[in-house]
Design an enzyme around this catalytic site. Structure first.
Site, PDB file in Angstrom:
ATOM      1  N   ARG A 234       4.906  -6.038  -4.939  1.00  0.00           N
ATOM      2  CA  ARG A 234       3.777  -5.186  -5.308  1.00  0.00           C
ATOM      3  C   ARG A 234       4.192  -4.264  -6.455  1.00  0.00           C
ATOM      4  O   ARG A 234       5.329  -3.775  -6.513  1.00  0.00           O
ATOM      5  CB  ARG A 234       3.310  -4.329  -4.123  1.00  0.00           C
ATOM      6  CG  ARG A 234       2.416  -5.076  -3.127  1.00  0.00           C
ATOM      7  CD  ARG A 234       1.086  -5.524  -3.728  1.00  0.00           C
ATOM      8  NE  ARG A 234       0.230  -6.250  -2.795  1.00  0.00           N
ATOM      9  CZ  ARG A 234       0.219  -7.576  -2.639  1.00  0.00           C
ATOM     10  NH1 ARG A 234       1.045  -8.333  -3.329  1.00  0.00           N
ATOM     11  NH2 ARG A 234      -0.628  -8.143  -1.795  1.00  0.00           N
ATOM     12  N   ASP A 258       5.624 -10.167 -11.625  1.00  0.00           N
ATOM     13  CA  ASP A 258       4.387 -10.871 -11.262  1.00  0.00           C
ATOM     14  C   ASP A 258       3.351  -9.878 -10.749  1.00  0.00           C
ATOM     15  O   ASP A 258       2.151 -10.137 -10.829  1.00  0.00           O
ATOM     16  CB  ASP A 258       4.686 -11.910 -10.175  1.00  0.00           C
ATOM     17  CG  ASP A 258       3.447 -12.710  -9.783  1.00  0.00           C
ATOM     18  OD1 ASP A 258       2.817 -13.297 -10.692  1.00  0.00           O
ATOM     19  OD2 ASP A 258       3.105 -12.753  -8.590  1.00  0.00           O
ATOM     20  N   GLU A 263      -2.060  -2.979 -11.881  1.00  0.00           N
ATOM     21  CA  GLU A 263      -2.855  -4.209 -11.797  1.00  0.00           C
ATOM     22  C   GLU A 263      -4.295  -3.958 -11.321  1.00  0.00           C
ATOM     23  O   GLU A 263      -5.260  -4.443 -11.930  1.00  0.00           O
ATOM     24  CB  GLU A 263      -2.148  -5.166 -10.833  1.00  0.00           C
ATOM     25  CG  GLU A 263      -2.910  -6.409 -10.488  1.00  0.00           C
ATOM     26  CD  GLU A 263      -2.200  -7.214  -9.385  1.00  0.00           C
ATOM     27  OE1 GLU A 263      -0.983  -7.394  -9.446  1.00  0.00           O
ATOM     28  OE2 GLU A 263      -2.898  -7.644  -8.467  1.00  0.00           O
ATOM     29  N   HIS A 295       0.113 -12.094 -11.225  1.00  0.00           N
ATOM     30  CA  HIS A 295       0.057 -12.133  -9.751  1.00  0.00           C
ATOM     31  C   HIS A 295      -0.273 -13.559  -9.265  1.00  0.00           C
ATOM     32  O   HIS A 295      -1.276 -13.772  -8.567  1.00  0.00           O
ATOM     33  CB  HIS A 295      -0.988 -11.133  -9.232  1.00  0.00           C
ATOM     34  CG  HIS A 295      -0.747 -10.710  -7.804  1.00  0.00           C
ATOM     35  ND1 HIS A 295      -1.044  -9.464  -7.326  1.00  0.00           N
ATOM     36  CD2 HIS A 295      -0.219 -11.400  -6.750  1.00  0.00           C
ATOM     37  CE1 HIS A 295      -0.741  -9.388  -6.042  1.00  0.00           C
ATOM     38  NE2 HIS A 295      -0.228 -10.558  -5.667  1.00  0.00           N
TER      39      HIS A 295
HETATM   40  P1  NAD Z   1       7.233  -9.430   5.777  1.00  0.00           P
HETATM   41  O1  NAD Z   1       6.462  -8.400   6.508  1.00  0.00           O
HETATM   42  O2  NAD Z   1       7.558 -10.714   6.484  1.00  0.00           O
HETATM   43  O3  NAD Z   1       8.624  -8.811   5.275  1.00  0.00           O
HETATM   44  C1  NAD Z   1       8.729  -7.570   4.669  1.00  0.00           C
HETATM   45  C2  NAD Z   1      10.124  -7.045   5.005  1.00  0.00           C
HETATM   46  O4  NAD Z   1      10.338  -5.881   4.212  1.00  0.00           O
HETATM   47  C3  NAD Z   1      10.313  -6.627   6.477  1.00  0.00           C
HETATM   48  O5  NAD Z   1      11.429  -7.281   7.015  1.00  0.00           O
HETATM   49  C4  NAD Z   1      10.532  -5.111   6.411  1.00  0.00           C
HETATM   50  O6  NAD Z   1      11.431  -4.635   7.395  1.00  0.00           O
HETATM   51  C5  NAD Z   1      11.107  -4.976   5.016  1.00  0.00           C
HETATM   52  N1  NAD Z   1      10.984  -3.651   4.400  1.00  0.00           N
HETATM   53  C6  NAD Z   1       9.936  -2.812   4.398  1.00  0.00           C
HETATM   54  N2  NAD Z   1      10.231  -1.714   3.673  1.00  0.00           N
HETATM   55  C7  NAD Z   1      11.496  -1.890   3.204  1.00  0.00           C
HETATM   56  C8  NAD Z   1      12.349  -1.113   2.396  1.00  0.00           C
HETATM   57  N3  NAD Z   1      11.977   0.083   1.915  1.00  0.00           N
HETATM   58  N4  NAD Z   1      13.568  -1.602   2.094  1.00  0.00           N
HETATM   59  C9  NAD Z   1      13.961  -2.807   2.564  1.00  0.00           C
HETATM   60  N5  NAD Z   1      13.207  -3.587   3.360  1.00  0.00           N
HETATM   61  C10 NAD Z   1      11.979  -3.134   3.659  1.00  0.00           C
HETATM   62  O7  NAD Z   1       6.433  -9.694   4.436  1.00  0.00           O
HETATM   63  P2  NAD Z   1       6.541 -10.973   3.483  1.00  0.00           P
HETATM   64  O8  NAD Z   1       5.641 -12.037   3.968  1.00  0.00           O
HETATM   65  O9  NAD Z   1       7.976 -11.267   3.237  1.00  0.00           O
HETATM   66  O10 NAD Z   1       5.850 -10.386   2.159  1.00  0.00           O
HETATM   67  C11 NAD Z   1       6.449  -9.333   1.427  1.00  0.00           C
HETATM   68  C12 NAD Z   1       5.460  -8.837   0.385  1.00  0.00           C
HETATM   69  O11 NAD Z   1       5.258  -9.846  -0.596  1.00  0.00           O
HETATM   70  C13 NAD Z   1       4.031  -8.594   0.915  1.00  0.00           C
HETATM   71  O12 NAD Z   1       3.916  -7.321   1.506  1.00  0.00           O
HETATM   72  C14 NAD Z   1       3.193  -8.719  -0.328  1.00  0.00           C
HETATM   73  O13 NAD Z   1       3.030  -7.434  -0.905  1.00  0.00           O
HETATM   74  C15 NAD Z   1       4.042  -9.576  -1.259  1.00  0.00           C
HETATM   75  N6  NAD Z   1       3.395 -10.856  -1.596  1.00  0.00           N
HETATM   76  C16 NAD Z   1       3.208 -11.168  -2.901  1.00  0.00           C
HETATM   77  C17 NAD Z   1       2.616 -12.373  -3.254  1.00  0.00           C
HETATM   78  C18 NAD Z   1       2.383 -12.767  -4.682  1.00  0.00           C
HETATM   79  O14 NAD Z   1       1.633 -13.724  -4.943  1.00  0.00           O
HETATM   80  N7  NAD Z   1       2.992 -12.118  -5.650  1.00  0.00           N
HETATM   81  C19 NAD Z   1       2.198 -13.247  -2.247  1.00  0.00           C
HETATM   82  C20 NAD Z   1       2.430 -12.908  -0.917  1.00  0.00           C
HETATM   83  C21 NAD Z   1       3.032 -11.703  -0.593  1.00  0.00           C
HETATM   84  C1  COI Z   2      -0.602 -11.691  -1.001  1.00  0.00           C
HETATM   85  O1  COI Z   2      -0.856 -12.685  -0.299  1.00  0.00           O
HETATM   86  O2  COI Z   2      -0.320 -10.577  -0.503  1.00  0.00           O
HETATM   87  C2  COI Z   2      -0.619 -11.787  -2.464  1.00  0.00           C
HETATM   88  O3  COI Z   2      -0.054 -10.966  -3.106  1.00  0.00           O
HETATM   89  C3  COI Z   2      -1.335 -12.928  -3.064  1.00  0.00           C
HETATM   90  C4  COI Z   2      -2.711 -12.620  -3.522  1.00  0.00           C
HETATM   91  C5  COI Z   2      -3.299 -11.295  -3.127  1.00  0.00           C
HETATM   92  C6  COI Z   2      -2.917 -12.856  -5.009  1.00  0.00           C
END
Ligand code: NAD
Ligand code: COI
Length: 331
Positions: A234, A258, A263, A295
């Site tokens: 994020r 990304d 954004e 993104h």
């Molecule tokens: P998840 O909940 O499985 O894992 C997140 C991890 O981060 C957890 O283990 C938590 O303990 C840890 N955490 C939280 N705060 C922390 C900190 N300050 N320092 C270290 N660790 C910390 O989530 P996920 O499925 O792995 O997704 C992570 C993030 O990826 C989502 O929250 C989302 O914002 C982002 N995401 C982006 C896209 C994209 O297209 N760019 C897509 C999906 C998810």
């Molecule tokens: C998510 O699944 O959290 C993502 O960042 C992907 C989407 C919002 C573009």
């Protein structure tokens, strides 16, 4: 049951149609996002399915409450754009789709890392300028010789750790709540240690307020000038002004972004004015050691299919049992 879906993208539409064909429930889908205006279309429906990075506002939840709609199933992972207090007040329960394809995002972080290590944007720039010999001058670094620091070892971070390890990199990880059962090929260290030692810093943590600017000027000052920062999580995790300044001064080697800090604001403005106009974005865009993407880390065929199918299943669970495994109650 009657379900209405918002933010349906062209690539999702075949999956919505297929789901509707296989189901006895009614599914109406719209390409428009869910907002204070489009929520009107949900009157008479039992549940809402949605996907957007723009806010789910109090106005939307108030209307859901008035229409007697108690369930909102998100097709994505992040819930940082949800006004949870307003949802609670309106009696709306929310689910996300946490594991539609963690590898999609992890692979994208790996892709950005490899491209930056091998200096692909610089090579492409010279070739586009018809300078073939100039394009041969960018000596790269091998991932197997790097120390990669993964911040956040959840679903996506774990996939990233395994991939970086597979390339022979030394992997450090930081997560205050590590999953002991995952048996990850990484050395868990404190955040300052990770920041000081890593050649590549890869972020996979949620954009909750507590993580706002976890990468700020003080953190950047501790990094090696050879460090690359990769952010597919994020935008608010990085103080972008500090990042730009460090890149301009050569205190960092590059960045793969990304998810950009402004954004949401820039997207809302884009929808209104047709321009994605932002000085820091433009500055980053002009740098050949930076890769910006809009993104799209999640954006694969597997992920899109699963986002539609898993989220609709979550919504059906909500509608038939009042709950679902992926219900999210806090930010
Ligand atoms: P998840 O909940 O499985 O894992 C997140 C991890 O981060 C957890 O283990 C938590 O303990 C840890 N955490 C939280 N705060 C922390 C900190 N300050 N320092 C270290 N660790 C910390 O989530 P996920 O499925 O792995 O997704 C992570 C993030 O990826 C989502 O929250 C989302 O914002 C982002 N995401 C982006 C896209 C994209 O297209 N760019 C897509 C999906 C998810
Ligand atoms: C998510 O699944 O959290 C993502 O960042 C992907 C989407 C919002 C573009």
């Amino acid at each position: 049951m009657k379900i209405i879906a918002y933010g349906a993208r062209v690539d999702e539409i075949p999956y919505f149609r297929q789901w509707a064909k296989e189901s006895s429930d009614t599914l109406e889908f719209h390409q428009e996002l869910l907002d204070a205006r489009t929520i009107e279309w949900a009157k008479g429906f039992d549940g809402i399915n949605c996907f957007q990075t723009t806010p789910y506002s109090a106005a939307v939840f108030e209307k859901m409450g008035q229409y007697g709609i108690h369930f909102l199933a998100l097709r994505n992972v992040g819930t940082d754009n949800v006004d949870f207090a307003a949802a609670k007040k309106a009696g709306v329960s929310i689910s996300n789709t946490p594991a539609y394809s963690p590898t999609a995002i992890a692979e994208f972080s790996l892709t950005l890392t490899l491209q930056l290590l091998r200096r692909m944007p610089e090579v492409a720039d010279k070739l586009l300028a018809d300078d073939y010999n100039g394009a041969t001058q960018f000596i790269g670094r091998e991932l197997g010789q790097q120390t990669v620091g993964v911040i956040g070892a959840g679903r996506i971070g774990q996939a990233a750790i395994r991939m970086f390890n597979g390339f022979g990199a030394k992997v450090l990880a930081y997560d205050p709540y590590p999953n002991q059962k995952a048996h990850l090929p990484a050395e868990f260290v404190d955040l300052p240690d990770l920041i000081r030692q890593a050649d590549v810093i890869d972020l996979h943590i949620p954009g909750i307020p507590a993580n706002d600017h976890i990468i700020d000027e003080a953190a950047i000052a501790q990094m090696k000038p050879s460090t690359l920062i990769i952010n597919t999580a994020r935008g608010n995790l990085i103080d972008t002004a500090a990042l730009v300044q460090a890149l301009l001064e050569g205190r960092l080697a590059g960045a793969g972004i990304d998810t950009y800090e402004r954004e949401t604001e820039d997207l809302l403005a884009l929808n209104e004015t047709g321009h994605f106009s932002d000085p820091l974005w433009d500055e980053l865009l002009s740098m050949r050691n930076v890769i910006l993407t809009p993104h799209i880390a999640y954006y694969t065929q597997t992920a899109v299919h699963n986002m539609v199918y898993y989220s609709l299943q979550n919504l059906m669970d909500f509608l038939t049992t009042g709950t679902t495994d992926t219900e999210v109650s806090t930010k």
